[in-house]
Design a protein around this motif. Structure first.
Motif, PDB file in Angstrom:
ATOM      1  N   HIS A   1     -50.096 -12.945 -11.823  1.00 42.35           N
ATOM      2  CA  HIS A   1     -50.073 -14.394 -12.056  1.00 42.35           C
ATOM      3  C   HIS A   1     -49.200 -15.043 -10.987  1.00 42.35           C
ATOM      4  O   HIS A   1     -48.428 -14.361 -10.297  1.00 42.35           O
ATOM      5  CB  HIS A   1     -49.558 -14.744 -13.467  1.00 42.35           C
TER       6      HIS A   1
ATOM      7  N   ARG B   1     -56.162  -8.951 -11.744  1.00 37.37           N
ATOM      8  CA  ARG B   1     -56.024  -8.207 -12.996  1.00 37.37           C
ATOM      9  C   ARG B   1     -57.220  -7.296 -13.197  1.00 37.37           C
ATOM     10  O   ARG B   1     -58.306  -7.590 -12.710  1.00 37.37           O
ATOM     11  CB  ARG B   1     -55.976  -9.173 -14.189  1.00 37.37           C
TER      12      ARG B   1
ATOM     13  N   GLN C   1     -54.989 -19.248  -9.557  1.00 35.63           N
ATOM     14  CA  GLN C   1     -54.179 -20.019 -10.490  1.00 35.63           C
ATOM     15  C   GLN C   1     -53.381 -21.083  -9.744  1.00 35.63           C
ATOM     16  O   GLN C   1     -53.200 -21.007  -8.524  1.00 35.63           O
ATOM     17  CB  GLN C   1     -53.147 -19.114 -11.194  1.00 35.63           C
TER      18      GLN C   1
ATOM     19  N   PHE D   1     -45.364 -16.792 -24.341  1.00 39.84           N
ATOM     20  CA  PHE D   1     -45.257 -16.173 -23.020  1.00 39.84           C
ATOM     21  C   PHE D   1     -43.790 -15.788 -22.865  1.00 39.84           C
ATOM     22  O   PHE D   1     -42.914 -16.579 -23.246  1.00 39.84           O
ATOM     23  CB  PHE D   1     -45.644 -17.159 -21.912  1.00 39.84           C
TER      24      PHE D   1
ATOM     25  N   VAL E   1     -41.082 -18.430 -21.358  1.00 38.61           N
ATOM     26  CA  VAL E   1     -40.872 -19.793 -21.860  1.00 38.61           C
ATOM     27  C   VAL E   1     -40.469 -19.761 -23.341  1.00 38.61           C
ATOM     28  O   VAL E   1     -40.808 -18.835 -24.070  1.00 38.61           O
ATOM     29  CB  VAL E   1     -42.135 -20.674 -21.692  1.00 38.61           C
TER      30      VAL E   1
ATOM     31  N   GLY F   1     -51.523 -22.711 -19.965  1.00 36.45           N
ATOM     32  CA  GLY F   1     -50.360 -22.238 -20.707  1.00 36.45           C
ATOM     33  C   GLY F   1     -49.126 -22.950 -20.177  1.00 36.45           C
ATOM     34  O   GLY F   1     -49.072 -23.318 -19.001  1.00 36.45           O
ATOM     35  N   CYS F   2     -48.142 -23.140 -21.041  1.00 35.60           N
ATOM     36  CA  CYS F   2     -46.968 -23.892 -20.593  1.00 35.60           C
ATOM     37  C   CYS F   2     -45.778 -23.612 -21.495  1.00 35.60           C
ATOM     38  O   CYS F   2     -45.884 -22.871 -22.483  1.00 35.60           O
ATOM     39  CB  CYS F   2     -47.261 -25.389 -20.608  1.00 35.60           C
ATOM     40  N   GLY F   3     -44.648 -24.188 -21.178  1.00 34.04           N
ATOM     41  CA  GLY F   3     -43.484 -24.061 -22.049  1.00 34.04           C
ATOM     42  C   GLY F   3     -42.220 -24.478 -21.329  1.00 34.04           C
ATOM     43  O   GLY F   3     -42.238 -24.823 -20.146  1.00 34.04           O
TER      44      GLY F   3
ATOM     45  N   ALA G   1     -42.523 -25.212 -17.308  1.00 38.58           N
ATOM     46  CA  ALA G   1     -43.417 -24.488 -16.411  1.00 38.58           C
ATOM     47  C   ALA G   1     -44.815 -24.495 -17.013  1.00 38.58           C
ATOM     48  O   ALA G   1     -44.976 -24.670 -18.224  1.00 38.58           O
ATOM     49  CB  ALA G   1     -42.932 -23.053 -16.233  1.00 38.58           C
ATOM     50  N   PHE G   2     -45.792 -24.316 -16.156  1.00 36.07           N
ATOM     51  CA  PHE G   2     -47.164 -24.201 -16.664  1.00 36.07           C
ATOM     52  C   PHE G   2     -47.998 -23.388 -15.670  1.00 36.07           C
ATOM     53  O   PHE G   2     -47.623 -23.213 -14.514  1.00 36.07           O
ATOM     54  CB  PHE G   2     -47.801 -25.581 -16.888  1.00 36.07           C
TER      55      PHE G   2
HETATM   56  N1  DAH Z   1     -48.606 -16.803 -16.207  1.00 40.33           N
HETATM   57  C1  DAH Z   1     -49.427 -17.099 -17.352  1.00 40.33           C
HETATM   58  C2  DAH Z   1     -50.712 -16.333 -17.265  1.00 40.33           C
HETATM   59  O1  DAH Z   1     -51.080 -15.946 -16.198  1.00 40.33           O
HETATM   60  C3  DAH Z   1     -49.750 -18.558 -17.442  1.00 40.33           C
HETATM   61  C4  DAH Z   1     -48.540 -19.359 -17.781  1.00 40.33           C
HETATM   62  C5  DAH Z   1     -48.239 -19.609 -19.095  1.00 40.33           C
HETATM   63  C6  DAH Z   1     -47.723 -19.848 -16.768  1.00 40.33           C
HETATM   64  C7  DAH Z   1     -47.135 -20.356 -19.440  1.00 40.33           C
HETATM   65  C8  DAH Z   1     -46.591 -20.599 -17.114  1.00 40.33           C
HETATM   66  C9  DAH Z   1     -46.317 -20.848 -18.469  1.00 40.33           C
HETATM   67  O2  DAH Z   1     -45.760 -21.061 -16.201  1.00 40.33           O
HETATM   68  O3  DAH Z   1     -45.229 -21.578 -18.781  1.00 40.33           O
HETATM   69  O4  DAH Z   1     -51.357 -16.123 -18.262  1.00 40.33           O
END
Ligand code: DAH
Length: 360
Positions: A186, A212, A225, A265, A268, A305-307, A328-329
């Motif tokens: 990621h 992946r 991404q 995740f 976060v 996705g985020c947090g 972050a997301f």
């Molecule tokens: N890295 C996660 C993924 O590849 C996606 C992600 C989720 C990134 C939440 C973030 C986050 O920065 O806060 O599935």
């Protein structure tokens, strides 16, 4: 052994009598070169005769040598002359042929265009740039610690497993798992790298390829991404909601509803997933969601996705978690391209079939 003198006499006479006619009958350059090779090429008749020379009695060798060389000279000259005549004739035919018709329609160069994924990437980055985010970058091969450990993944997390991750072979022994190189799974690696190099406040978006061990209609082993990260004093969940809602509505339409769901995740806390109203059946605008396959009749499509950045991540990169907060997301560019253009299978984006790629 026969009579070399007799053979030479006969052979030289035969070549001398026939070469001019052979050249004259050759209709094109290729045929002419072949005739020439039959005489003076490595397997040619004159070449073979010259090899007989050593069997000729010494007192006559000089005379025959001279005759053979003279003949070779004549053959070569005649060949070159014939070649020139052929070229001249071809040029003459061209000049006296039909005139070039400059009014015929030309074969236009086909205009290229950006690949759907590149186009979507630029569009998404533009939205964030307009909000003041910088664009950051990082390597596709990174260390285990940047991909997992510093982001708070426990050592036995399934994402770190050989079944899920492409590890890169090295010749040097690796003492700690943290130092093991891999294809990043990621773009969250860029969070770590950016924070280790810069002090807050910061706001970045980082696009890139990730890898992946996944492969089906909606997953490709390589995909794209965009990671986002904003850190400052006093950043709250409201900021996260505001930025991501704005992003989705600028990308898909001002009227599209957005909802936040809790999710997990490691990096976060709290973490969430964001859904937007399905842009295929548009239930909020009176559309019928039952039977809609992109959203499986739910009316919602998961988009990112985020947090809020986990304090442990801040500790790992040397930020004071008492002072700073951030959000972050992460989102899939391919996924957004598929939603935007209604692409049913992710493979279509990578097969490079021009007919498909130029259809939108
Ligand atoms: N890295 C996660 C993924 O590849 C996606 C992600 C989720 C990134 C939440 C973030 C986050 O920065 O806060 O599935």
């Amino acid at each position: 052994m026969g009579d070399p003198v007799g053979q030479l006499e006969q052979g030289l006479a035969q070549v001398a009598q026939t070469y001019e006619a052979a050249f004259a009958s050759a209709g094109d350059e290729h045929a002419l070169r072949e005739e020439n090779a039959k005489i003076v090429g490595p397997q040619g008749t004159l070449t073979a005769l010259m090899k007989l020379m050593r069997d000729v009695p010494a007192e006559r060798r000089r005379e025959f040598g001279k005759r053979a060389n003279r003949l070779k000279h004549d053959v070569t000259q005649r060949f070159e002359q014939a070649l020139k005549q052929l070229f001249a004739a071809a040029r003459q035919a061209e000049l006296s042929g039909p005139a070039l018709d400059v009014t015929l329609p030309g074969r236009g160069a086909r205009a290229g265009r950006l690949h759907a994924i590149s186009r979507v990437r630029y569009e998404l980055l533009d939205v964030f740039r307009a909000l003041g985010f910088d664009v950051a970058d990082g390597p596709e091969i990174d260390l285990h610690e940047n991909c997992f450990d510093k982001l708070g993944f426990p050592p036995d997390h399934p994402a770190t497993d050989m079944q899920d991750t492409f590890y890169v072979h090295t010749d040097q022994p690796i003492e700690r798992q943290a130092q093991r190189p891999l294809l990043r799974t990621h773009t969250s690696t860029i969070q770590v790298r950016t924070m280790e190099q810069t002090q807050p406040p910061l706001a970045i978006v980082a696009p890139g390829a990730v890898y992946r061990r996944d492969d089906d209609a909606t997953h490709s082993p390589m995909f794209f991404q965009i990671e986002g990260l904003l850190v400052d004093e006093g950043v709250s969940f409201a900021d996260l909601k505001g930025v991501l809602t704005l992003f989705i509505q600028r990308t898909f339409g001002e009227d599209v509803p957005v909802r936040f769901r809790p999710s997990y995740f490691p990096f976060v806390e709290p973490g969430g997933e964001v859904d937007m109203g399905c842009t295929f059946c548009r239930p909020w605008a009176g559309g019928e969601r039952s039977g809609c396959s992109p959203c499986k009749s739910s009316g919602w499509i998961e988009i990112l996705g985020c947090g809020m950045v986990h304090p442990v991540v801040f500790e790992h990169v040397g930020y004071d978690p008492e002072r700073y907060t951030g959000f972050a997301f992460g989102l899939g560019i391919d996924r957004i391209a598929m939603i935007k253009y209604g692409v049913p299978n992710i493979k279509l984006l990578y097969e490079n079939d021009i007919r498909f790629l130029s259809s939108f």
